[in-house]
Write a protein that holds these residues in place. Structure first.
Motif, short mmCIF file in Angstrom:
data_model
loop_
_atom_site.label_atom_id
_atom_site.label_comp_id
_atom_site.label_asym_id
_atom_site.label_seq_id
_atom_site.Cartn_x
_atom_site.Cartn_y
_atom_site.Cartn_z
N ILE B 228 0.84 -1.20 0.00
CA ILE B 228 0.00 0.00 0.00
C ILE B 228 0.88 1.26 0.00
O ILE B 228 0.58 2.25 -0.66
CB ILE B 228 -0.97 -0.02 1.21
N ALA B 229 2.03 1.17 0.70
CA ALA B 229 2.93 2.32 0.79
C ALA B 229 3.54 2.69 -0.56
O ALA B 229 3.99 3.82 -0.76
CB ALA B 229 4.04 2.04 1.81
N THR B 230 3.57 1.74 -1.49
CA THR B 230 4.15 2.03 -2.82
C THR B 230 3.13 2.69 -3.75
O THR B 230 3.50 3.14 -4.83
CB THR B 230 4.64 0.74 -3.52
N LEU B 231 1.88 2.74 -3.32
CA LEU B 231 0.83 3.24 -4.22
C LEU B 231 0.73 4.77 -4.12
O LEU B 231 0.94 5.33 -3.04
CB LEU B 231 -0.53 2.63 -3.84
N PRO B 232 0.40 5.43 -5.22
CA PRO B 232 0.18 6.88 -5.15
C PRO B 232 -0.99 7.20 -4.22
O PRO B 232 -1.89 6.36 -4.05
CB PRO B 232 -0.16 7.26 -6.60
N GLU B 233 -0.95 8.38 -3.63
CA GLU B 233 -1.96 8.72 -2.62
C GLU B 233 -3.38 8.75 -3.15
O GLU B 233 -4.34 8.55 -2.41
CB GLU B 233 -1.62 10.08 -1.98
N ASP B 234 -3.50 9.04 -4.46
CA ASP B 234 -4.86 9.14 -5.01
C ASP B 234 -5.37 7.80 -5.55
O ASP B 234 -6.33 7.76 -6.31
CB ASP B 234 -4.91 10.22 -6.11
N SER B 235 -4.73 6.70 -5.16
CA SER B 235 -5.18 5.38 -5.62
C SER B 235 -6.60 5.12 -5.15
O SER B 235 -7.02 5.58 -4.08
CB SER B 235 -4.28 4.28 -5.06
N ALA B 236 -7.31 4.34 -5.95
CA ALA B 236 -8.70 4.01 -5.60
C ALA B 236 -8.73 3.23 -4.28
O ALA B 236 -7.83 2.43 -4.00
CB ALA B 236 -9.32 3.18 -6.72
N ARG B 237 -9.76 3.46 -3.49
CA ARG B 237 -9.92 2.75 -2.23
C ARG B 237 -10.14 1.26 -2.51
O ARG B 237 -10.85 0.89 -3.43
CB ARG B 237 -11.15 3.30 -1.50
N ARG B 238 -9.50 0.43 -1.74
CA ARG B 238 -9.67 -1.02 -1.92
C ARG B 238 -10.15 -1.62 -0.61
O ARG B 238 -9.63 -1.32 0.46
CB ARG B 238 -8.32 -1.66 -2.31
N ASP B 239 -11.13 -2.54 -0.72
CA ASP B 239 -11.62 -3.21 0.49
C ASP B 239 -10.51 -3.98 1.19
O ASP B 239 -10.50 -4.09 2.42
CB ASP B 239 -12.76 -4.18 0.14
N GLU B 240 -9.56 -4.52 0.41
CA GLU B 240 -8.45 -5.26 1.02
C GLU B 240 -7.73 -4.41 2.06
O GLU B 240 -7.28 -4.91 3.09
CB GLU B 240 -7.43 -5.70 -0.04
N ALA B 241 -7.60 -3.12 1.76
CA ALA B 241 -6.86 -2.23 2.65
C ALA B 241 -7.62 -1.98 3.95
O ALA B 241 -7.04 -1.54 4.94
CB ALA B 241 -6.57 -0.91 1.95
N GLU B 242 -8.94 -2.25 3.96
CA GLU B 242 -9.71 -2.11 5.21
C GLU B 242 -9.76 -3.44 5.96
O GLU B 242 -9.95 -3.47 7.17
CB GLU B 242 -11.14 -1.65 4.91
#
Lengths: 163, 443
Positions: B228-242
């Motif tokens: 997640i840290a490698t992704l740009p800040e405006d990346s789409a929200r992902r359920d995996e990240a929650e």
């Protein structure tokens, strides 16, 4: 607009890609493996024969690039207890045939047997692969792979790595 | 070997358990008879048999049973055994019949198990065989009942009523169903079956063991956070990240969720908060809930947030996720865990899709969470073969459980869940009426 394909991949090109993929998985090398997939590539292992839907039905695996990237890191993490044991695989792929060629997408079906030795136990997996391959500037890549285990709906143990 | 009641009682001390509880096949057989035979066991959900003649088959403990809906639309739970030579009558996992028919000699049965036909009755004349004798029926289990569509059965004619047995833990099943704008759920999206090479209790003990996630699941949480840290800040929200990172929550966070234990071995962690508390809410779902319940009740339903709830010994549910796991013991060191998902009737498809994503990420054979848990259970099963120490310990916050009458409450990292389960284990196994937690703890 329809892209004009000047030359479709030969069966030899396809074999080379499938065997390269198998070689990376045999060594549990997901860093090499992931490079064979397009950025929008997906890997699917349904839990039912003839399963049509990976999103509204449960699957054993359904990974896009995000999950492939997480899995690649997870495999190498020193504190992943399930990855404490060496993972050794041997894939045999056969009966390779092109079932569809539409624009840039070549659909390939094959049969596979895979031995996985892991945590003192050897497991035999078998079934069919369906690869959707796409030509890119860096060669032939995998846009989608579907793995249909012949015992997909049995009570299986852990499947420790992509097959 | 066989054990006396006193020997079994001695295996459960207030802060220790004997290793043979997990390793001895004789104990396993007694558990099947006394715990699985004595309590209510989850069979299935009414939505799995919507029409007359629909059935599902399963093992109750390790006995074959069938759940079927009859022509009056009543649901029955029957022993899956022919009254003649004993053949299993139906062998598919689910299906539809007008009547049951044995594959061997063609005996037929009505949907409530009553024997309906025996071919070539001639040879039975004058033998004392009475076709109407209920002993030849497919036998009904002693008790069966349902709560909000969840069907349970019991071999024990003296079991308390289902609602009484569930006690205060029924609140969580209510919450699961109330999360539907129509107040009902239905089974959807198929089942995962996962073979566990461990004793069934090791799976149950892990449900509300909140001292393990930050250790066992560190690898997947790190992997997810690193990516997640490698992704740009405006990346789409992902359920995996929650879904994934909260498994790495701190001891303090898990402590704050609390554990609540009940009579008969049930318990849950969470309530006011859990590791699922910060999930995004689909605006279409929120609108449907508000229309159905109004603002206050919607808030009440959606902020009631438990993680795992155990209905001891066979069913564990996640109300905030809408999935359940069902325990099917096979042998002392082998268990099958089934993961089922539920659709909230009247909710958008995105809710079921998130449930299935969760099951795939956390509970699937190919996931990066369940296999690490299973590795720990497997190591415990192996380690307990050791005779170097006959006891495992469960001291955390011992003597500090708060008695609230029908329930005991303690911090989320306490061993209250262990004390709750083993008070019930001891009571069932010594053939006693399962004791209230407080009595057991005092003994």
């Amino acid at each position: 607009m329809t892209n004009v394909i000047t030359s479709n991949p030969t069966i030899r090109d396809i074999e080379e890609l499938l065997y390269d993929e198998a070689a990376f998985l045999d060594k549990a090398d997901l860093d090499g493996w992931i490079e064979l997939y397009t950025d929008d590539g997906t890997y699917w292992m349904p839990v039912l024969p003839d399963q049509e839907d990976p999103v509204n039905h449960i699957s054993l695996f359904y990974d896009d690039r995000v999950l492939m990237e997480i899995r690649r890191r997870n495999l190498k993490h020193p504190r992943a207890a399930s990855k404490d044991y060496p993972i050794r695989c041997s894939h045999i792929i056969s009966n390779i045939r092109v079932t569809e060629q539409v624009d840039e997408i070549t659909t390939v079906e094959s049969n596979f047997h895979c031995l996985v030795y892991y945590n003192d136990r050897q497991t035999t997996y078998g079934g069919t692969y369906r690869h959707e391959l796409v030509r890119s500037d860096s060669g032939l890549k995998i846009r989608h792979k579907r793995v249909d285990l012949i015992n997909c709906d049995a009570a299986l143990n852990t499947i420790i790595i992509y097959l | 070997m066989s054990y006396s009641t006193e020997q079994i009682a001695d295996m459960v001390k207030p802060t220790f358990l004997h290793r043979k509880i997990y390793t001895d096949p004789a104990i396993f057989e007694l558990e099947m008879e006394r715990i699985w035979g004595g309590s209510w066991i989850f069979i299935g959900h009414e939505s799995q048999v919507p029409n007359a003649g629909d059935y599902i088959t399963l093992n109750y403990g390790h006995l074959p049973v069938v759940m079927v809906r009859d022509k009056q639309l009543n649901i029955h739970v029957l022993h899956n055994r022919c009254g003649h030579k004993g053949a299993k009558i139906v062998d598919k996992r689910d299906g539809h019949v007008n009547a049951f028919r044995c594959c061997y000699h063609g005996w037929t049965y009505a949907l409530d198990g009553t024997l309906a036909g025996v071919p070539n009755m001639k040879g039975y004349e004058g033998t004392g065989f009475d076709r109407s004798d209920p002993r030849y029926n497919m036998q009904k289990l002693a008790r069966y009942d349902s709560y909000r569509g969840f069907v349970f059965a019991s071999m024990n004619p003296r079991a308390p009523d289902l609602k009484e047995w569930m006690g205060g833990a029924a609140t969580v099943m209510d919450n699961l169903c109330d999360r539907s704008p129509e107040g009902e759920v239905e089974v959807a999206g198929g089942v995962l079956r996962y073979e566990h090479e461990c004793n069934w209790k090791l799976f149950l003990e892990n449900l509300n063991d909140t001292m393990h996630p930050m250790i066992v699941h560190k690898s997947v949480v790190d992997a997810a956070n690193d990516y997640i840290a490698t992704l740009p800040e405006d990346s789409a929200r992902r359920d995996e990240a929650e879904i994934i990172p909260p498994f790495g929550a701190s001891y303090e966070v898990f402590e704050s969720t609390g554990i609540t234990g009940f009579r008969y071995g049930h318990h849950y962690d969470g309530g006011e908060t859990s590791i699922h508390a910060d999930y995004s809410v689909d605006p279409d779902y929120e609108r449907a809930m508000l229309a159905a319940y109004g603002a206050d009740r919607t808030r009440e339903i959606l902020t009631y947030n438990t993680h795992n709830t155990l209905y001891y010994p066979s069913l564990t549910i996640k109300s905030a996720i809408q999935n359940i796991r069902v325990v099917r013991p096979i042998a002392v060191d082998k268990t099958i865990i089934e993961t089922w998902s539920f659709r909230l009737k009247g909710a958008p498809d995105s809710l079921l899709q998130r449930t299935l994503l969760y099951s795939r990420l956390i509970n699937a054979n190919g996931s990066m969470v369940g296999p690490d848990d299973l590795t720990a259970y497997f190591r415990v099963q192996q380690g307990l073969a050791s005779t170097g120490n006959d006891w495992i310990e469960m001291h955390r916050n011992f003597g500090q459980d708060e008695d609230q009458g029908d329930r005991l409450v303690n911090g989320g990292t306490s061993d209250l869940d262990m004390r709750t389960q083993y008070a019930a284990w001891k009571a069932y196994m010594t053939n006693d009426t399962p004791l209230a937690n407080q009595e057991a703890q005092a003994s």
